[in-house]
Scaffold this motif. Structure first.
Motif, mmCIF file in Angstrom:
data_model
loop_
_atom_site.group_PDB
_atom_site.id
_atom_site.type_symbol
_atom_site.label_atom_id
_atom_site.label_comp_id
_atom_site.label_asym_id
_atom_site.label_seq_id
_atom_site.Cartn_x
_atom_site.Cartn_y
_atom_site.Cartn_z
ATOM 1 N N ALA A 99 0.844 -1.188 0.000
ATOM 2 C CA ALA A 99 0.000 0.000 0.000
ATOM 3 C C ALA A 99 0.882 1.240 0.000
ATOM 4 C CB ALA A 99 -0.909 0.001 1.228
ATOM 5 N N ALA A 100 0.586 2.168 -0.895
ATOM 6 C CA ALA A 100 1.412 3.363 -1.054
ATOM 7 C C ALA A 100 0.606 4.616 -0.752
ATOM 8 C CB ALA A 100 1.962 3.438 -2.476
ATOM 9 N N THR A 101 1.023 5.357 0.274
ATOM 10 C CA THR A 101 0.465 6.686 0.547
ATOM 11 C C THR A 101 1.647 7.655 0.512
ATOM 12 O OG1 THR A 101 0.624 6.195 2.933
ATOM 13 C CG2 THR A 101 -1.503 5.825 1.862
ATOM 14 N N THR A 102 2.008 8.232 1.631
ATOM 15 C CA THR A 102 3.251 9.008 1.667
ATOM 16 C C THR A 102 4.452 8.089 1.840
ATOM 17 O OG1 THR A 102 2.978 9.340 4.046
ATOM 18 C CG2 THR A 102 2.102 11.043 2.572
ATOM 19 N N ALA A 103 4.201 6.857 2.264
ATOM 20 C CA ALA A 103 5.241 5.832 2.375
ATOM 21 C C ALA A 103 4.621 4.515 1.929
ATOM 22 C CB ALA A 103 5.760 5.738 3.806
ATOM 23 N N VAL A 104 5.445 3.487 1.787
ATOM 24 C CA VAL A 104 4.972 2.179 1.341
ATOM 25 C C VAL A 104 4.951 1.216 2.517
ATOM 26 C CG1 VAL A 104 5.302 0.287 -0.286
ATOM 27 C CG2 VAL A 104 5.967 2.604 -0.934
ATOM 28 N N THR A 105 3.825 0.537 2.713
ATOM 29 C CA THR A 105 3.721 -0.494 3.738
ATOM 30 C C THR A 105 3.443 -1.832 3.067
ATOM 31 O OG1 THR A 105 1.371 0.048 4.028
ATOM 32 C CG2 THR A 105 2.944 1.062 5.546
ATOM 33 N N ALA A 106 3.939 -2.918 3.655
ATOM 34 C CA ALA A 106 3.826 -4.240 3.053
ATOM 35 C C ALA A 106 3.042 -5.172 3.961
ATOM 36 C CB ALA A 106 5.217 -4.818 2.784
ATOM 37 N N TYR A 107 2.233 -6.031 3.333
ATOM 38 C CA TYR A 107 1.444 -7.036 4.054
ATOM 39 C C TYR A 107 1.642 -8.376 3.353
ATOM 40 C CZ TYR A 107 -0.757 -2.764 5.707
ATOM 41 O OH TYR A 107 -0.975 -1.508 6.234
ATOM 42 N N HIS A 108 1.855 -9.425 4.159
ATOM 43 C CA HIS A 108 2.149 -10.744 3.600
ATOM 44 C C HIS A 108 1.078 -11.750 4.016
ATOM 45 C CE1 HIS A 108 4.215 -14.758 3.486
ATOM 46 N NE2 HIS A 108 4.444 -14.301 2.271
ATOM 47 N N TRP A 109 0.635 -12.572 3.064
ATOM 48 C CA TRP A 109 -0.355 -13.623 3.288
ATOM 49 C C TRP A 109 0.351 -14.973 3.303
ATOM 50 C CZ3 TRP A 109 -5.200 -14.595 4.693
ATOM 51 C CH2 TRP A 109 -5.803 -15.790 4.318
ATOM 52 N N ASP A 121 12.047 2.107 5.145
ATOM 53 C CA ASP A 121 11.304 3.345 4.949
ATOM 54 C C ASP A 121 11.449 3.813 3.497
ATOM 55 O OD1 ASP A 121 9.848 5.610 5.323
ATOM 56 O OD2 ASP A 121 11.478 6.754 6.233
ATOM 57 N N LEU A 122 10.374 3.672 2.723
ATOM 58 C CA LEU A 122 10.361 4.097 1.333
ATOM 59 C C LEU A 122 9.348 5.221 1.198
ATOM 60 C CD1 LEU A 122 10.454 0.661 -0.530
ATOM 61 C CD2 LEU A 122 12.334 2.265 -0.228
ATOM 62 N N ARG A 123 9.822 6.442 1.177
ATOM 63 C CA ARG A 123 8.950 7.606 1.070
ATOM 64 C C ARG A 123 8.548 7.838 -0.383
ATOM 65 N NH1 ARG A 123 7.050 8.413 5.842
ATOM 66 N NH2 ARG A 123 6.430 10.512 5.179
ATOM 67 N N LEU A 124 7.322 8.319 -0.561
ATOM 68 C CA LEU A 124 6.828 8.636 -1.889
ATOM 69 C C LEU A 124 6.421 10.102 -1.938
ATOM 70 C CD1 LEU A 124 4.584 5.627 -2.972
ATOM 71 C CD2 LEU A 124 6.811 6.256 -3.856
#
Length: 368
Positions: A99-109, A121-124
């Protein structure tokens, strides 16, 4: 011939905007939307409210029917449609949502539940996008702005890209391609940019020369003289079939006195030596692999009269074939396609989006 697979619950105006298709393939073939090696009975579709904000909807196809699955705890606004979460899957027990907003967050299934995955920390910045692709559970790539991050099954490694990326695709561990633009994306409208293509060769990311277009605009500006500005070109999708067959799709925006800018779709082909520009289409709203060695382009207005008219297959040699309209119950309904996902090695392609009408809802169609 395409056939309707699922339109979701009646009245649930959900827009399916990402697909993850897993299929048997030794080397893998990924692109927007993502494709990953596993089995032919593993297809994921991700969506969110067509208007306003809300939680994600996740659907999974097991070869027999579509079922709703629990989705990550992510809220998404339709106002930020260019940053819709990226979805990749290598099998029913291994899927990722970024999910990308001001930064990227990751979710794993892991087959039972979603968990937050530790991600550097990957800023956008405004206008920048994120995308992902996966060859295996221990070989996942994420691009965000001018950075790439690789998951080796234990940790993420972040690398700087030589340009700004919007899409990533992999044919093999040493054949990973990212495409975008040479200029930083703008929050509104277009910025000065030329097409940018980058390749990971197993050791480093390198910029690969792409065709430029610096034709001055002859549109008359407010001072009564030719505007003279050059086109802004930004690639938004890439499909890597192999070392001598990579496809990239993007937009060419030029100055327009009345509307500010006018955009058309461009397509590029990599033959193992150089990129060449090939015949495109009108403004494409979605693109992706055709499941073989070509690509499919869905015209922006393809679903205006129902049936996905205007869907074009571009063959490896550049030949263009219009696919038959969608048959069945949806033929007379207006539809909007936002994502395509192919089963590699076959002609099976899934299209996802929204079907309008009294009972608007998510749309998944299948071409085969």
């Amino acid at each position: 011939m395409p056939d309707p697979v699922s339109r979701g619950a009646a009245g649930r105006a959900t827009y399916l905007a990402a697909l993850g298709v897993a299929a048997v393939l030794v080397t893998g073939c990924t692109g927007p939307p993502p494709v990953a090696p596993s089995g032919p009975d593993d297809v994921w579709a991700l969506g969110s409210p067509h208007e306003g904000a809300g939680r994600l909807l996740l659907l999974h196809f097991d070869g027999r029917r579509w079922r709703e699955r629990p989705a990550p705890e992510v809220r998404w606004s339709s106002e930020d449609d260019e940053r819709f979460p990226a979805l990749v899957a290598t099998g029913p027990r291994d899927a990722w949502v970024f999910a990308a907003t001001t930064a990227v967050t990751a979710y794993h299934w892991d087959g039972e539940r979603w968990s937050d995955a530790r991600l550097p920390d990957l800023r956008l910045d405004p206008g920048e996008r994120a995308d992902a692709t996966a060859l295996a559970p221990d070989d996942v790539w994420l691009v965000a702005g001018d950075h790439a991050s690789h998951w080796d099954g234990r940790a993420w490694t972040v690398m700087r890209l030589p340009a700004w990326a919007a899409s990533v695709s992999a044919a093999a561990p040493d054949q990973v391609w990212a495409v975008g633009g040479t200029g930083r994306p703008a929050a509104q409208g277009c910025s000065a940019s030329q097409a940018a293509t980058m390749r990971w060769d197993g050791r480093s990311w390198r910029l690969v020369p792409a065709p430029e277009d610096r034709t001055p605009s002859q549109e008359i500006n407010s001072e009564g003289r030719p505007d003279g500005s050059i086109p802004s070109i930004r690639l938004t999708g890439v499909v890597a079939h192999g070392p001598g067959n990579v496809r990239a799709v993007g937009t060419r925006s030029v100055f327009d006195y009345e509307d500010g800018s006018r955009s058309t779709t461009i397509t590029l082909h990599w033959d193992g030596t150089a990129w060449t520009r090939v015949a495109g289409s009108a403004y494409a709203g979605a693109s992706g692999s055709d499941g073989a060695d070509g690509i499919i382009l869905v015209d922006w207005d393809a679903g205006a009269e129902g049936g996905l008219r205007g869907t074009i297959r571009v063959a490896p040699g550049g030949g263009r074939t219009e696919l038959a309209p969608m048959a069945g119950a949806d033929r007379g309904r207006e539809v909007d396609v936002s994502a395509l996902g192919a089963v590699p090695g076959t002609r099976t392609v899934y299209a996802a989006g929204l079907a309008y009408g009294r009972n608007s809802g998510p749309l998944i169609a299948r071409y085969r």
